[in-house]
Motif scaffolding. Structure first.
Motif, PDB file in Angstrom:
ATOM      1  N   ALA A  30       2.764 -13.065   8.276  1.00  0.00           N
ATOM      2  CA  ALA A  30       3.334 -12.522   9.521  1.00  0.00           C
ATOM      3  C   ALA A  30       4.132 -11.248   9.233  1.00  0.00           C
ATOM      4  CB  ALA A  30       4.228 -13.571  10.188  1.00  0.00           C
ATOM      5  N   TRP A  64       1.859  -8.345   8.662  1.00  0.00           N
ATOM      6  CA  TRP A  64       1.338  -7.940   9.971  1.00  0.00           C
ATOM      7  C   TRP A  64       2.349  -7.045  10.690  1.00  0.00           C
ATOM      8  CZ3 TRP A  64       0.620 -11.629  14.679  1.00  0.00           C
ATOM      9  CH2 TRP A  64      -0.212 -11.024  15.618  1.00  0.00           C
ATOM     10  N   TRP A  65       3.602  -7.432  10.601  1.00  0.00           N
ATOM     11  CA  TRP A  65       4.657  -6.704  11.297  1.00  0.00           C
ATOM     12  C   TRP A  65       5.020  -5.395  10.581  1.00  0.00           C
ATOM     13  CZ3 TRP A  65      10.412  -7.181  10.433  1.00  0.00           C
ATOM     14  CH2 TRP A  65      11.119  -6.533  11.433  1.00  0.00           C
ATOM     15  N   VAL A  66       5.175  -5.484   9.265  1.00  0.00           N
ATOM     16  CA  VAL A  66       5.647  -4.334   8.488  1.00  0.00           C
ATOM     17  C   VAL A  66       4.542  -3.292   8.281  1.00  0.00           C
ATOM     18  CG1 VAL A  66       6.470  -3.656   6.189  1.00  0.00           C
ATOM     19  CG2 VAL A  66       7.473  -5.625   7.328  1.00  0.00           C
ATOM     20  N   ARG A  67       3.314  -3.754   8.110  1.00  0.00           N
ATOM     21  CA  ARG A  67       2.172  -2.881   7.842  1.00  0.00           C
ATOM     22  C   ARG A  67       2.423  -1.934   6.672  1.00  0.00           C
ATOM     23  NH1 ARG A  67      -1.031  -3.178  12.613  1.00  0.00           N
ATOM     24  NH2 ARG A  67       0.169  -4.072  14.307  1.00  0.00           N
ATOM     25  N   PRO A  68       2.584  -2.467   5.490  1.00  0.00           N
ATOM     26  CA  PRO A  68       2.811  -1.581   4.347  1.00  0.00           C
ATOM     27  C   PRO A  68       1.604  -0.676   4.099  1.00  0.00           C
ATOM     28  CG  PRO A  68       2.771  -3.889   3.657  1.00  0.00           C
ATOM     29  CD  PRO A  68       2.493  -3.867   5.117  1.00  0.00           C
ATOM     30  N   ASP A  69       1.879   0.498   3.568  1.00  0.00           N
ATOM     31  CA  ASP A  69       0.796   1.450   3.303  1.00  0.00           C
ATOM     32  C   ASP A  69       0.036   1.072   2.031  1.00  0.00           C
ATOM     33  OD1 ASP A  69       1.445   2.958   5.510  1.00  0.00           O
ATOM     34  OD2 ASP A  69       2.941   4.111   4.412  1.00  0.00           O
ATOM     35  N   ILE A  71       4.901  -8.655  -0.585  1.00  0.00           N
ATOM     36  CA  ILE A  71       5.558  -9.344   0.534  1.00  0.00           C
ATOM     37  C   ILE A  71       5.079 -10.796   0.614  1.00  0.00           C
ATOM     38  CG2 ILE A  71       5.676  -9.450   3.061  1.00  0.00           C
ATOM     39  CD1 ILE A  71       5.778  -6.397   3.090  1.00  0.00           C
ATOM     40  N   ALA A 111       7.065 -13.112  15.532  1.00  0.00           N
ATOM     41  CA  ALA A 111       6.240 -12.004  15.025  1.00  0.00           C
ATOM     42  C   ALA A 111       5.297 -11.475  16.097  1.00  0.00           C
ATOM     43  CB  ALA A 111       5.449 -12.457  13.805  1.00  0.00           C
ATOM     44  N   THR A 112       4.757 -12.380  16.873  1.00  0.00           N
ATOM     45  CA  THR A 112       3.782 -11.938  17.871  1.00  0.00           C
ATOM     46  C   THR A 112       4.428 -11.306  19.086  1.00  0.00           C
ATOM     47  OG1 THR A 112       3.777 -14.172  18.741  1.00  0.00           O
ATOM     48  CG2 THR A 112       1.979 -13.580  17.257  1.00  0.00           C
ATOM     49  N   GLY A 155       7.003  -4.106  17.918  1.00  0.00           N
ATOM     50  CA  GLY A 155       6.006  -3.381  17.150  1.00  0.00           C
ATOM     51  C   GLY A 155       4.607  -3.921  17.339  1.00  0.00           C
ATOM     52  N   LEU A 156       4.494  -5.135  17.853  1.00  0.00           N
ATOM     53  CA  LEU A 156       3.183  -5.741  17.982  1.00  0.00           C
ATOM     54  C   LEU A 156       2.766  -5.890  19.432  1.00  0.00           C
ATOM     55  CD1 LEU A 156       3.813  -8.530  15.388  1.00  0.00           C
ATOM     56  CD2 LEU A 156       2.451  -6.506  15.045  1.00  0.00           C
ATOM     57  N   HIS A 183       4.812   1.249  18.402  1.00  0.00           N
ATOM     58  CA  HIS A 183       3.806   1.219  19.448  1.00  0.00           C
ATOM     59  C   HIS A 183       4.384   1.473  20.826  1.00  0.00           C
ATOM     60  CE1 HIS A 183       0.956  -1.258  16.744  1.00  0.00           C
ATOM     61  NE2 HIS A 183       1.335  -0.124  16.215  1.00  0.00           N
ATOM     62  N   LEU A 187      15.787  -3.719  14.948  1.00  0.00           N
ATOM     63  CA  LEU A 187      14.716  -4.480  14.302  1.00  0.00           C
ATOM     64  C   LEU A 187      13.731  -3.515  13.654  1.00  0.00           C
ATOM     65  CD1 LEU A 187      14.121  -7.459  14.062  1.00  0.00           C
ATOM     66  CD2 LEU A 187      12.629  -7.275  16.039  1.00  0.00           C
ATOM     67  N   VAL A 200      14.920  -2.546  10.317  1.00  0.00           N
ATOM     68  CA  VAL A 200      14.648  -3.597   9.325  1.00  0.00           C
ATOM     69  C   VAL A 200      13.196  -3.489   8.866  1.00  0.00           C
ATOM     70  CG1 VAL A 200      14.520  -6.085   8.952  1.00  0.00           C
ATOM     71  CG2 VAL A 200      16.393  -5.132  10.282  1.00  0.00           C
ATOM     72  N   ARG A 201      12.330  -3.301   9.825  1.00  0.00           N
ATOM     73  CA  ARG A 201      10.903  -3.203   9.499  1.00  0.00           C
ATOM     74  C   ARG A 201      10.642  -2.024   8.563  1.00  0.00           C
ATOM     75  NH1 ARG A 201       6.131  -1.065  10.156  1.00  0.00           N
ATOM     76  NH2 ARG A 201       7.033   0.815  11.036  1.00  0.00           N
ATOM     77  N   ILE A 209      11.938  -2.776   5.026  1.00  0.00           N
ATOM     78  CA  ILE A 209      11.036  -3.660   4.260  1.00  0.00           C
ATOM     79  C   ILE A 209       9.785  -2.886   3.855  1.00  0.00           C
ATOM     80  CG2 ILE A 209       9.638  -5.766   4.341  1.00  0.00           C
ATOM     81  CD1 ILE A 209      11.625  -6.883   6.382  1.00  0.00           C
ATOM     82  N   HIS A 210       9.273  -2.099   4.784  1.00  0.00           N
ATOM     83  CA  HIS A 210       8.065  -1.294   4.533  1.00  0.00           C
ATOM     84  C   HIS A 210       8.270  -0.364   3.332  1.00  0.00           C
ATOM     85  CE1 HIS A 210       5.602   2.345   5.133  1.00  0.00           C
ATOM     86  NE2 HIS A 210       4.697   1.541   5.651  1.00  0.00           N
TER      87      HIS A 210
END
Lengths: 68, 316
Positions: free
Chosen positions: A17, A20-25, A33, B15-16, B20-21, B44, B286, B289-290, B293-294
């Motif tokens: 999940a 899916w949310w972070v979408r790392p490159d 992750i 998450a859903t 962002g989703l 998005h 949020l 945070v994303r 992490i990314h």
């Protein structure tokens, strides 16, 4: 053992999940992750069990104290 | 067991439903498809909010007719944002892909009435805030460029130029109050180099007085500028600048050291923050945070995996 497996499975789901949310490159980022979440799952599960155990123990002690 | 299952269901549900989703490009063509546009993953669409126009006109800005009563007029004083209002604002892909490109003569197409249009401008300190601006922001540097900070300043300038059309290229049918102006303060905005979007000129002639003033005013509103910067600092509506207790929007780029993350910050600024400042009200989001992490996963993911493999290989 079952608890640890279940926690790891939940961690895996959480990891997917997160990807899916972070979408790392980078592909390595996605793998990291998922691996990290799968490893962290059992640790958090153990912590929750530990805290629950402590609460139970304190409850038993309190009950015991009341009787004596 | 039951708790664990419930927790996993909660996580998946979260998450859903996260912003962002929320957007499915197959269903809604106005949203960003990360497979097509590398700049937009995660950015998005914000659902369930509304805003009124910057010029205080009638509340005809409601895009979703199902919830017209939650939008209120701007009371004649700039944009009045309504965090949490359940109206729906559809981002227009046309504005998110617009670029300055050296100030081409063709004016941009007029957007739907009363929609905030993000633009950019080089201005001197004495011209800030721009007259009649509804919403505006300033690029704030802590210092003039040094050899250590010049590369980052250049990246910020490139994003600035790439993400917004020049203010003067917009059609006159778009009222000043309906524009969200992002300003790069320079000491000589009428220079030919400034007109040509020369980033070296913009960096070398950055107007520090504007930066000091913006920092001072934002600090009155409890903003913090502890990092090395640069910052995007904005006021929405514009007349809230320096007013204690009013919202100041701050995007801190202190930890952004490559073009991609700086581009993300500008995209976030352009599409989300200024139009829905509730996202950034407490400095936490949020989306932040994303992105954190990314960036961490991309930067250190491979090293971490190598380390795990190393530990695994050491076992008998």
């Amino acid at each position: 053992m079952i608890k640890a497996t279940l926690s790891a499975a939940i961690g895996l789901l959480l990891g997917i999940a997160l990807v899916w949310w972070v979408r790392p490159d980078a592909q390595a980022g996605a793998v990291f992750i998922v691996v990290a979440a799968t490893l962290i799952g059992p640790v958090i599960g153990a912590l929750i069990s530990f805290v629950q155990g402590l609460r139970k123990a304190s409850g038993v002690a309190r009950d015991g104290g009341g009787e004596s | 067991m039951k708790r664990a299952l419930a927790a996993s269901i909660l996580v998946i549900a979260f998450a859903t439903t996260s912003p962002g989703l929320a957007c499915d490009p197959k269903v809604d063509k106005t949203c960003c498809d990360p497979k097509v546009d590398k700049l937009c993953p995660g950015y998005h669409k914000i659902d369930h909010f509304g805003y009124t126009n910057a010029s205080g006109q009638e509340p005809s800005t409601v895009v979703d007719p199902a919830a017209p009563d939650v939008i209120q007029g701007g009371a004649g004083h700039g944009a009045h944002l309504q965090p949490g209002a359940p109206a729906r604002h559809h981002q227009r892909r046309a504005t998110s892909t617009a670029t300055g490109g050296g100030g081409g003569p063709a004016p941009a197409a007029a957007p739907p009435a009363n929609d905030l249009v993000p633009v950019r401008e080089f201005l001197r300190n004495s011209d800030i805030p721009p007259r009649e601006a509804g919403v505006y922001g300033v690029i704030v540097f802590q210092s003039l460029p040094t050899p250590a900070t010049r590369a980052k300043a250049l990246m910020v300038c490139l994003s600035f130029v790439a993400f917004f059309p020049r203010n003067e290229t917009l059609s006159d049918t778009i009222a000043m109050g309906d524009r969200m102006i992002t300003i790069w303060p320079v000491d000589d905005p009428s220079s030919a180099k400034a007109q040509a979007d020369d980033c070296d000129f913009a960096i070398d002639h950055y107007d520090m007085a504007a930066s000091f003033t913006a920092i001072r005013d934002a600090k009155k509103q409890s903003a913090s500028f502890d990092g090395e910067g640069p910052y995007l600092v904005g006021w929405s509506p514009s007349n809230t600048r320096g007013v204690p207790g009013q919202l100041v929007l701050v995007v801190d780029m202190s930890d952004d050291h490559n073009q991609e993350t700086i581009d993300h910050q500008f995209l976030f600024w352009k599409n989300h923050i200024v139009q829905n400042p509730s996202l950034w009200r407490s400095g936490f989001s949020l989306e932040g945070v994303r992105v954190a992490i990314h960036d961490f996963a991309d930067e250190y993911g491979q090293d971490m995996l190598d380390a795990i493999k190393l530990v695994g290989a050491g076992k008998p």
